[in-house]
Design a protein around this motif. Sequence first.
Motif, PDB file in Angstrom:
ATOM      1  N   TYR A  47      37.801  30.351  36.551  1.00  0.00           N
ATOM      2  CA  TYR A  47      39.181  30.437  37.015  1.00  0.00           C
ATOM      3  C   TYR A  47      39.236  30.771  38.505  1.00  0.00           C
ATOM      4  O   TYR A  47      39.971  30.142  39.260  1.00  0.00           O
ATOM      5  CB  TYR A  47      39.940  31.488  36.201  1.00  0.00           C
ATOM      6  CG  TYR A  47      41.360  31.687  36.639  1.00  0.00           C
ATOM      7  CD1 TYR A  47      42.359  30.807  36.247  1.00  0.00           C
ATOM      8  CD2 TYR A  47      41.715  32.748  37.462  1.00  0.00           C
ATOM      9  CE1 TYR A  47      43.665  30.978  36.651  1.00  0.00           C
ATOM     10  CE2 TYR A  47      43.018  32.935  37.872  1.00  0.00           C
ATOM     11  CZ  TYR A  47      43.988  32.047  37.463  1.00  0.00           C
ATOM     12  OH  TYR A  47      45.283  32.225  37.872  1.00  0.00           O
ATOM     13  N   ALA A  48      38.449  31.738  38.932  1.00  0.00           N
ATOM     14  CA  ALA A  48      38.433  32.136  40.344  1.00  0.00           C
ATOM     15  C   ALA A  48      37.984  30.976  41.229  1.00  0.00           C
ATOM     16  O   ALA A  48      38.574  30.730  42.292  1.00  0.00           O
ATOM     17  CB  ALA A  48      37.531  33.347  40.547  1.00  0.00           C
ATOM     18  N   ASP A  49      36.967  30.246  40.811  1.00  0.00           N
ATOM     19  CA  ASP A  49      36.495  29.093  41.586  1.00  0.00           C
ATOM     20  C   ASP A  49      37.544  27.985  41.634  1.00  0.00           C
ATOM     21  O   ASP A  49      37.760  27.362  42.681  1.00  0.00           O
ATOM     22  CB  ASP A  49      35.193  28.542  41.002  1.00  0.00           C
ATOM     23  CG  ASP A  49      34.006  29.448  41.247  1.00  0.00           C
ATOM     24  OD1 ASP A  49      34.087  30.336  42.133  1.00  0.00           O
ATOM     25  OD2 ASP A  49      32.980  29.277  40.547  1.00  0.00           O
ATOM     26  N   ALA A  50      38.192  27.734  40.501  1.00  0.00           N
ATOM     27  CA  ALA A  50      39.226  26.696  40.458  1.00  0.00           C
ATOM     28  C   ALA A  50      40.407  27.068  41.347  1.00  0.00           C
ATOM     29  O   ALA A  50      40.956  26.229  42.068  1.00  0.00           O
ATOM     30  CB  ALA A  50      39.679  26.463  39.018  1.00  0.00           C
ATOM     31  N   TRP A  51      40.808  28.328  41.312  1.00  0.00           N
ATOM     32  CA  TRP A  51      41.918  28.812  42.140  1.00  0.00           C
ATOM     33  C   TRP A  51      41.581  28.643  43.627  1.00  0.00           C
ATOM     34  O   TRP A  51      42.397  28.178  44.409  1.00  0.00           O
ATOM     35  CB  TRP A  51      42.187  30.268  41.800  1.00  0.00           C
ATOM     36  CG  TRP A  51      43.308  30.906  42.539  1.00  0.00           C
ATOM     37  CD1 TRP A  51      43.201  31.880  43.472  1.00  0.00           C
ATOM     38  CD2 TRP A  51      44.705  30.626  42.432  1.00  0.00           C
ATOM     39  NE1 TRP A  51      44.447  32.234  43.945  1.00  0.00           N
ATOM     40  CE2 TRP A  51      45.384  31.467  43.318  1.00  0.00           C
ATOM     41  CE3 TRP A  51      45.445  29.737  41.665  1.00  0.00           C
ATOM     42  CZ2 TRP A  51      46.756  31.444  43.467  1.00  0.00           C
ATOM     43  CZ3 TRP A  51      46.817  29.723  41.812  1.00  0.00           C
ATOM     44  CH2 TRP A  51      47.458  30.564  42.697  1.00  0.00           C
ATOM     45  N   LYS A  52      40.365  28.997  43.999  1.00  0.00           N
ATOM     46  CA  LYS A  52      39.922  28.860  45.384  1.00  0.00           C
ATOM     47  C   LYS A  52      39.946  27.394  45.815  1.00  0.00           C
ATOM     48  O   LYS A  52      40.405  27.064  46.917  1.00  0.00           O
ATOM     49  CB  LYS A  52      38.508  29.432  45.526  1.00  0.00           C
ATOM     50  CG  LYS A  52      37.953  29.395  46.919  1.00  0.00           C
ATOM     51  CD  LYS A  52      36.560  30.020  46.960  1.00  0.00           C
ATOM     52  CE  LYS A  52      35.952  29.889  48.333  1.00  0.00           C
ATOM     53  NZ  LYS A  52      34.589  30.413  48.379  1.00  0.00           N
ATOM     54  N   THR A  53      39.493  26.509  44.947  1.00  0.00           N
ATOM     55  CA  THR A  53      39.487  25.073  45.251  1.00  0.00           C
ATOM     56  C   THR A  53      40.906  24.542  45.421  1.00  0.00           C
ATOM     57  O   THR A  53      41.183  23.777  46.358  1.00  0.00           O
ATOM     58  CB  THR A  53      38.760  24.289  44.144  1.00  0.00           C
ATOM     59  OG1 THR A  53      37.412  24.760  44.056  1.00  0.00           O
ATOM     60  CG2 THR A  53      38.754  22.799  44.427  1.00  0.00           C
TER      61      THR A  53
ATOM     62  N   GLN B 280      36.476  33.849  33.652  1.00  0.00           N
ATOM     63  CA  GLN B 280      37.054  34.480  34.839  1.00  0.00           C
ATOM     64  C   GLN B 280      36.443  33.903  36.118  1.00  0.00           C
ATOM     65  O   GLN B 280      37.144  33.689  37.106  1.00  0.00           O
ATOM     66  CB  GLN B 280      36.873  36.004  34.804  1.00  0.00           C
ATOM     67  CG  GLN B 280      37.737  36.704  33.798  1.00  0.00           C
ATOM     68  CD  GLN B 280      37.154  36.671  32.391  1.00  0.00           C
ATOM     69  OE1 GLN B 280      35.990  36.328  32.196  1.00  0.00           O
ATOM     70  NE2 GLN B 280      37.960  36.995  31.403  1.00  0.00           N
ATOM     71  N   ALA B 281      35.153  33.650  36.103  1.00  0.00           N
ATOM     72  CA  ALA B 281      34.490  33.079  37.280  1.00  0.00           C
ATOM     73  C   ALA B 281      34.934  31.636  37.499  1.00  0.00           C
ATOM     74  O   ALA B 281      35.173  31.216  38.637  1.00  0.00           O
ATOM     75  CB  ALA B 281      32.972  33.151  37.119  1.00  0.00           C
TER      76      ALA B 281
ATOM     77  N   GLU C  51      39.316  25.189  28.296  1.00  0.00           N
ATOM     78  CA  GLU C  51      39.702  24.697  29.614  1.00  0.00           C
ATOM     79  C   GLU C  51      40.387  25.798  30.407  1.00  0.00           C
ATOM     80  O   GLU C  51      40.993  26.702  29.832  1.00  0.00           O
ATOM     81  CB  GLU C  51      40.693  23.529  29.504  1.00  0.00           C
ATOM     82  CG  GLU C  51      40.137  22.271  28.951  1.00  0.00           C
ATOM     83  CD  GLU C  51      41.177  21.165  28.935  1.00  0.00           C
ATOM     84  OE1 GLU C  51      40.746  20.010  28.937  1.00  0.00           O
ATOM     85  OE2 GLU C  51      42.387  21.435  28.911  1.00  0.00           O
ATOM     86  N   VAL C  52      40.304  25.657  31.707  1.00  0.00           N
ATOM     87  CA  VAL C  52      41.027  26.529  32.626  1.00  0.00           C
ATOM     88  C   VAL C  52      41.877  25.616  33.494  1.00  0.00           C
ATOM     89  O   VAL C  52      41.394  24.607  34.010  1.00  0.00           O
ATOM     90  CB  VAL C  52      40.055  27.355  33.495  1.00  0.00           C
ATOM     91  CG1 VAL C  52      40.802  28.108  34.567  1.00  0.00           C
ATOM     92  CG2 VAL C  52      39.248  28.311  32.645  1.00  0.00           C
ATOM     93  N   SER C  53      43.145  25.945  33.638  1.00  0.00           N
ATOM     94  CA  SER C  53      44.063  25.142  34.440  1.00  0.00           C
ATOM     95  C   SER C  53      44.686  26.026  35.515  1.00  0.00           C
ATOM     96  O   SER C  53      45.135  27.135  35.226  1.00  0.00           O
ATOM     97  CB  SER C  53      45.157  24.567  33.539  1.00  0.00           C
ATOM     98  OG  SER C  53      46.110  23.868  34.284  1.00  0.00           O
TER      99      SER C  53
ATOM    100  N   VAL D 265      39.751  22.434  34.460  1.00  0.00           N
ATOM    101  CA  VAL D 265      38.297  22.521  34.410  1.00  0.00           C
ATOM    102  C   VAL D 265      37.870  22.811  32.973  1.00  0.00           C
ATOM    103  O   VAL D 265      38.367  23.760  32.363  1.00  0.00           O
ATOM    104  CB  VAL D 265      37.777  23.642  35.340  1.00  0.00           C
ATOM    105  CG1 VAL D 265      36.263  23.705  35.303  1.00  0.00           C
ATOM    106  CG2 VAL D 265      38.276  23.429  36.764  1.00  0.00           C
ATOM    107  N   SER D 266      36.984  21.976  32.458  1.00  0.00           N
ATOM    108  CA  SER D 266      36.436  22.210  31.116  1.00  0.00           C
ATOM    109  C   SER D 266      35.310  23.233  31.202  1.00  0.00           C
ATOM    110  O   SER D 266      34.489  23.177  32.120  1.00  0.00           O
ATOM    111  CB  SER D 266      35.898  20.908  30.528  1.00  0.00           C
ATOM    112  OG  SER D 266      36.937  19.983  30.362  1.00  0.00           O
TER     113      SER D 266
END
Length: 66
Positions: free
Chosen positions: A43-49, A40-41, A6-8, A31-32
């Motif tokens: 994480y970057a998308d989640a951060w942007k969201t 890394q991608a 997961e990425v948080s 995000v699972s």
Amino acid sequence: MAQLKEVSVGFTFTKNLGNYQSLRVDAGLVVSLAPGDNPQAVYADAWKTAKQQVKQGIEAVKGEVY
């Protein structure tokens, strides 16, 4: 070796409104990861969201008086 599952991410914006009041808008995502995902991608998308959600929250309360 440990696997990342997961990425948080979280993003918070706090604005001082004066008179001991403040406005706080925050967003968080978990995000699972699917097999083959680039962490890394993701994480970057989640951060942007998360940042976009906070921006929308700020726009939603813009001009309101508390």
